[in-house]
Design an enzyme around this catalytic site. Sequence first.
Site, PDB file in Angstrom:
ATOM      1  N   TYR A  45       1.074  -1.106   0.059  1.00 59.13           N
ATOM      2  CA  TYR A  45      -0.126  -0.486   0.040  1.00 59.13           C
ATOM      3  C   TYR A  45       0.858   1.253  -0.011  1.00 59.13           C
ATOM      4  CZ  TYR A  45      -4.067   3.394   1.700  1.00 59.13           C
ATOM      5  OH  TYR A  45      -4.446   4.636   1.545  1.00 59.13           O
ATOM      6  N   TYR A  78      -6.024   4.707  -7.859  1.00 58.70           N
ATOM      7  CA  TYR A  78      -5.833   4.976  -6.607  1.00 58.70           C
ATOM      8  C   TYR A  78      -7.376   3.811  -6.295  1.00 58.70           C
ATOM      9  CZ  TYR A  78      -6.008   5.582  -1.588  1.00 58.70           C
ATOM     10  OH  TYR A  78      -5.888   5.521   0.392  1.00 58.70           O
TER      11      TYR A  78
END
Lengths: 267, 86
Positions: free
Chosen positions: A162, A212
């Site tokens: 991430y 994203y």
Amino acid sequence: MSQVLSRMAGDDAVFGHFGAAAGYALAARRAMHEYNTGPDTWKHIAVGQRKWANLNPRAVMYDRPMTESDYERSPWIVEPFRLADNCLVTDGGRAFILTTAERARDLPHPVVTIMGLGMHNPAADPVAARHLTGPTGARRAGEQAFHMAGITLEDVDACEIYDCFTYTVEITLQDYGFFGPGEGEEWFRGGTIEPGGRTPVNTSGGLLSEAYQMGLTPLTEGVMQLMGRCGDHQLGPATGNIKPEIILCSDNGGILQTHSCCILRRN
Amino acid sequence: MTLKDKYAIVGIGYTPQGTVSDRTTLDFHLEACADAIADVGLKREDIDGLVCYRYFPPAPGEGDVTPYLVAQHLGLEPAYLAQDAN
């Protein structure tokens, strides 16, 4: 948590301290004070992930190469972060289907199981937190996941981390144990995470250069790589990497206040 | 008992992504879920649960997107519905 990311309280906003970028910039600046890190480390992450995005037609930055000098000319957003240190803001959605390993054997794609899972949430407010330069939640979440999987770092073929900011990739890999504090610059140097590198990281381009979709950008990319469905950015002979069997994925939330680690395996 | 290798991720759903005009939050939820179900060749009645990932406030002018709403639009009747906090 959305309040943590967007509120403006007291004098914070006057000094420009609001939102996720400022929160992570605070952590990154403190890390620069404590050990050897900074743009010379993070440029390898931004540029390396962009090379993966340039192989992935689904990536928002597919046709936008980035050199180190492009990175160095990228405008400041919140020092020490430049635009190129920040993830994308993306419209879109992502989903996955989860079932038992037994049922998965009757379904069309190669079976990818969840080998290890860990979660740790150091939920202190960032201004009162001592963990922002590590160990973050990644340390204990990673230990749990590796314990469950019964493997070590050496068994990991690729990582999908991430990456809300470049620093997040560094601190997460550091806390998982790939390198010690301040050793990231040397570890990333020389194309470590790029196509053909010894530890491929964020092979879709990640949040920085693909899109994203929160923690599902890394997790779904890990699954697709293990299924062998990634086209031109498929890890294997074409990228100069081995065909992966085990991929380490991460997600975190808030300002490094929640962390989950998921180890995936091709069966 | 360990959960190791007991569960598998068997399909992925994608949507167009980037700057995509004239779409709602719900719209992306529905397309991603439908694409994931199609990727595995499943039927609506195969879906036993629906977990929506991080909750963010809806975009201006849009209603809340809940797992129940997503299930209703897709014609799913899952026994388990959940919404992750952000």
